[in-house]
Design a protein around this motif. Structure first.
Motif, PDB file in Angstrom:
ATOM      1  N   SER A 253       0.702  -1.204   0.135  1.00 29.57           N
ATOM      2  CA  SER A 253      -0.069   0.020  -0.094  1.00 29.57           C
ATOM      3  C   SER A 253       0.577   1.244  -0.106  1.00 29.57           C
ATOM      4  O   SER A 253       0.082   2.582   0.135  1.00 29.57           O
ATOM      5  N   ASN A 254       2.295   0.930  -0.034  1.00 32.10           N
ATOM      6  CA  ASN A 254       3.050   2.518  -0.041  1.00 32.10           C
ATOM      7  C   ASN A 254       2.760   3.239   1.261  1.00 32.10           C
ATOM      8  O   ASN A 254       2.740   4.513   1.106  1.00 32.10           O
ATOM      9  N   THR A 255       2.811   2.556   2.588  1.00 30.96           N
ATOM     10  CA  THR A 255       2.566   3.424   3.685  1.00 30.96           C
ATOM     11  C   THR A 255       3.648   3.159   4.598  1.00 30.96           C
ATOM     12  O   THR A 255       4.181   1.986   4.529  1.00 30.96           O
ATOM     13  N   PRO A 256       4.031   3.960   5.762  1.00 29.82           N
ATOM     14  CA  PRO A 256       5.171   3.665   6.206  1.00 29.82           C
ATOM     15  C   PRO A 256       4.869   2.515   7.055  1.00 29.82           C
ATOM     16  O   PRO A 256       3.913   2.261   7.856  1.00 29.82           O
ATOM     17  N   PRO A 257       5.952   1.535   7.136  1.00 23.35           N
ATOM     18  CA  PRO A 257       5.683   0.373   8.049  1.00 23.35           C
ATOM     19  C   PRO A 257       6.118   0.618   9.491  1.00 23.35           C
ATOM     20  O   PRO A 257       7.314   0.788   9.952  1.00 23.35           O
ATOM     21  N   LEU A 258       4.983   0.759  10.199  1.00 22.42           N
ATOM     22  CA  LEU A 258       5.288   1.145  11.506  1.00 22.42           C
ATOM     23  C   LEU A 258       5.617  -0.178  12.345  1.00 22.42           C
ATOM     24  O   LEU A 258       4.623  -0.761  13.198  1.00 22.42           O
ATOM     25  N   LEU A 259       6.680  -0.700  12.416  1.00 20.18           N
ATOM     26  CA  LEU A 259       7.083  -2.139  13.009  1.00 20.18           C
ATOM     27  C   LEU A 259       6.748  -2.175  14.573  1.00 20.18           C
ATOM     28  O   LEU A 259       6.230  -3.092  14.822  1.00 20.18           O
ATOM     29  N   PRO A 260       7.049  -1.283  15.431  1.00 19.53           N
ATOM     30  CA  PRO A 260       6.644  -1.438  16.740  1.00 19.53           C
ATOM     31  C   PRO A 260       5.524  -1.845  17.167  1.00 19.53           C
ATOM     32  O   PRO A 260       4.976  -2.497  17.704  1.00 19.53           O
ATOM     33  N   ARG A 261       4.608  -0.846  16.254  1.00 15.41           N
ATOM     34  CA  ARG A 261       2.939  -1.023  16.589  1.00 15.41           C
ATOM     35  C   ARG A 261       2.634  -2.320  15.873  1.00 15.41           C
ATOM     36  O   ARG A 261       1.823  -3.123  16.493  1.00 15.41           O
ATOM     37  N   PHE A 262       3.154  -2.686  14.715  1.00 15.62           N
ATOM     38  CA  PHE A 262       2.879  -4.000  14.315  1.00 15.62           C
ATOM     39  C   PHE A 262       3.208  -5.389  15.122  1.00 15.62           C
ATOM     40  O   PHE A 262       2.503  -6.144  15.239  1.00 15.62           O
ATOM     41  N   ALA A 263       4.310  -5.139  15.737  1.00 14.59           N
ATOM     42  CA  ALA A 263       4.799  -6.265  16.428  1.00 14.59           C
ATOM     43  C   ALA A 263       3.950  -6.265  17.681  1.00 14.59           C
ATOM     44  O   ALA A 263       3.431  -7.395  18.272  1.00 14.59           O
ATOM     45  N   PHE A 264       3.558  -5.207  18.204  1.00 16.23           N
ATOM     46  CA  PHE A 264       2.833  -5.098  19.418  1.00 16.23           C
ATOM     47  C   PHE A 264       1.349  -5.682  19.157  1.00 16.23           C
ATOM     48  O   PHE A 264       0.801  -6.570  20.083  1.00 16.23           O
ATOM     49  N   LEU A 265       0.608  -5.410  18.155  1.00 12.15           N
ATOM     50  CA  LEU A 265      -0.519  -5.896  17.600  1.00 12.15           C
ATOM     51  C   LEU A 265      -0.508  -7.512  17.525  1.00 12.15           C
ATOM     52  O   LEU A 265      -1.297  -8.073  17.937  1.00 12.15           O
ATOM     53  N   ALA A 266       0.742  -7.767  16.734  1.00 13.32           N
ATOM     54  CA  ALA A 266       0.757  -9.317  16.571  1.00 13.32           C
ATOM     55  C   ALA A 266       0.913 -10.230  17.715  1.00 13.32           C
ATOM     56  O   ALA A 266       0.361 -11.199  17.931  1.00 13.32           O
ATOM     57  N   VAL A 267       1.729  -9.542  18.814  1.00 13.37           N
ATOM     58  CA  VAL A 267       1.981 -10.263  20.007  1.00 13.37           C
ATOM     59  C   VAL A 267       0.624 -10.227  20.692  1.00 13.37           C
ATOM     60  O   VAL A 267       0.077 -11.303  21.453  1.00 13.37           O
ATOM     61  N   LEU A 268      -0.228  -9.223  20.908  1.00 15.45           N
ATOM     62  CA  LEU A 268      -1.445  -9.286  21.437  1.00 15.45           C
ATOM     63  C   LEU A 268      -2.409 -10.187  20.774  1.00 15.45           C
ATOM     64  O   LEU A 268      -3.215 -10.824  21.518  1.00 15.45           O
ATOM     65  N   GLY A 269      -2.490 -10.110  19.505  1.00 11.26           N
ATOM     66  CA  GLY A 269      -3.252 -11.160  18.794  1.00 11.26           C
ATOM     67  C   GLY A 269      -3.114 -12.445  18.905  1.00 11.26           C
ATOM     68  O   GLY A 269      -4.018 -13.375  19.048  1.00 11.26           O
TER      69      GLY A 269
END
Length: 437
Positions: A142-158
């Motif tokens: 999608s050409n959007t900034p990869p917010l890696l800390p947020r992605f990782a946090f959501l992934a471990v929560l899920g």
């Protein structure tokens, strides 16, 4: 390779179709809808049927498990492409991948180790890696900034949520697990602020450390451990690290108090069941009010209601103080003789519901004071005097628990319900004491 591992690999392959969703746009649902139709009406024999068939599917002659998995993904894909709804595409992709690869991770570990904790760890690890990768892939496409800390946090929560649900549900309930992951993460993304690298590293690191410690020393069952760490991470996402520390202080100190002189308490008939390992019901009974409070705080922060935010901070701290106070009162007080019933002050046998000792009451006050002190330092309390309100709320909750124990517990009201009402009393007590201040 066993048939269950092959099946998990097959489901992971189907889940990978979600990565095509950003490119397909409004047709993101199509691959999963096609799989659902094939599973329900076409594939009834042959190698594909044997690959995906669960025991019940062979009896019905239809791939119900695969059809349900694909239909759940189809529904989420539609929500991700309806303009007025707009489930984030990254959440849709991550939810499908987390379930599919979490199951694969659990089966891979289960092939080598007959240990439920390691199998659960395999599920969370697989879900975390797949969920993080899925969100990064969507951002890249999608050409959007990869917010890696947020992605990782959501992934471990899920991953934690999915693993927790899998401890209480059957394999055939995978569609419910997938939808639950998506909606919870959607809500967190709407209410949570930016996640820093520090917060992500803190949350993920403590997830591993505290999860293992709680299970290793026997203060929580696997389900109880997952519930406690999930709630702690949710508090971090919606409130911040300070909220996590306050909540985890109860799990840590309360768990150690439960194990303290456990053999002596067992001989007196006042010990917790299951060797002191607290399960999901016990954790939720003590933490449901604090969960509602942190969600309420995040909501009022989002919409800018200062009074509401203050009240929810007090409710959170007051409920945790009540849980801590009640736990220490029971676990320490149970070691002493001559308990008295709180309603009549007559002497009763140790372990009697509603019985108190002065040593236990003192320990409960100290527990509430610990939470009040932590809240003063770590939470956005409206004033320093609010810490006194938190202390008062903790004592109120402890007292309500004893009163309920002496009057209604066991007669239609279980221990978990009593814990919930006590923590609710602690939350309300903290708010009511603070308002005049």
């Amino acid at each position: 390779m066993t048939s269950t591992l092959r099946r998990a690999g097959g489901f992971a392959g189907v889940g990978t179709l979600a990565l095509a969703a950003p490119s397909l746009g409004s047709a993101a649902f199509a691959p999963f809808a096609a799989v659902a139709l094939l599973a329900a009406f076409v594939i009834d024999d042959g190698p594909l049927f044997e690959l995906f068939a669960r025991p019940g599917d062979r009896k019905d002659g239809r791939l119900n498990g695969l059809a349900g998995f694909a239909l759940a993904a189809t529904g989420l894909a539609l929500l991700a492409t309806i303009p007025r709804v707009k489930l984030p595409m990254s959440i849709f992709v991550a939810s499908v991948l987390m379930l599919a690869y979490g199951n694969l991770g659990a089966k891979l570990v289960g092939e080598r180790f007959a240990d439920d904790f390691l199998t659960t760890a395999g599920f969370v690890a697989g879900a975390f890696l797949a969920g993080t990768f899925g969100q990064v892939a969507v951002a890249s496409i999608s050409n959007t900034p990869p917010l890696l800390p947020r992605f990782a946090f959501l992934a471990v929560l899920g991953g934690l949520l999915a693993a927790l649900l899998r401890t209480t549900l059957y394999e055939r309930d995978d569609p419910l697990v997938m939808v639950s992951i998506a909606f919870v993460l959607w809500g967190v993304q709407l209410l949570a602020g930016p996640v820093s690298t520090l917060e992500a590293a803190f949350g993920i690191g403590l997830t591993v450390a505290l999860g293992y410690a709680a299970y290793a020393i026997g203060t929580a069952s696997i389900a109880g451990m997952l519930t406690g760490v999930f709630l702690g991470l949710l508090a971090t996402a919606l409130g911040g690290i300070g909220w996590f520390v306050v909540l985890i202080s109860f799990f840590g100190i309360g768990g150690l108090a439960t194990k303290f002189r456990y053999d002596q308490k067992e001989s007196r008939g006042v010990a917790e069941e299951n060797e002191g390992a607290r399960g999901t019901g016990n954790v939720l009974g003590n933490s449901a009010v604090s969960l509602v409070a942190v969600v309420g705080f995040a909501t009022t922060q989002t919409f800018g209601h200062e009074l509401g935010a203050n009240l929810f901070v007090l409710a959170f701290a007051g409920s945790v103080a009540a849980a801590m106070s009640d736990t220490l009162s029971s676990e320490i007080g149970g070691l002493f003789d001559n308990p008295r019933l709180i309603t009549s002050f007559e002497r009763v046998q140790p372990g009697t519901d509603g019985a108190v000792t002065w040593q236990g009451e003192l320990a409960g006050i100290v527990g509430a004071a610990i939470v009040a002190g932590l809240a003063l330092v770590l939470l956005p309390l409206p004033s320093q005097l609010a810490a006194a309100a938190v202390l008062a709320g903790g004592v109120v909750g402890m007292t309500v628990d004893s009163l309920l124990g002496a009057t209604v517990e066991g007669a239609g009201l279980g221990n978990q319900a009593v814990n919930f009402l006590a923590t609710l009393a602690g939350a309300l007590g903290a708010m009511l004491v603070w308002l005049p201040l």
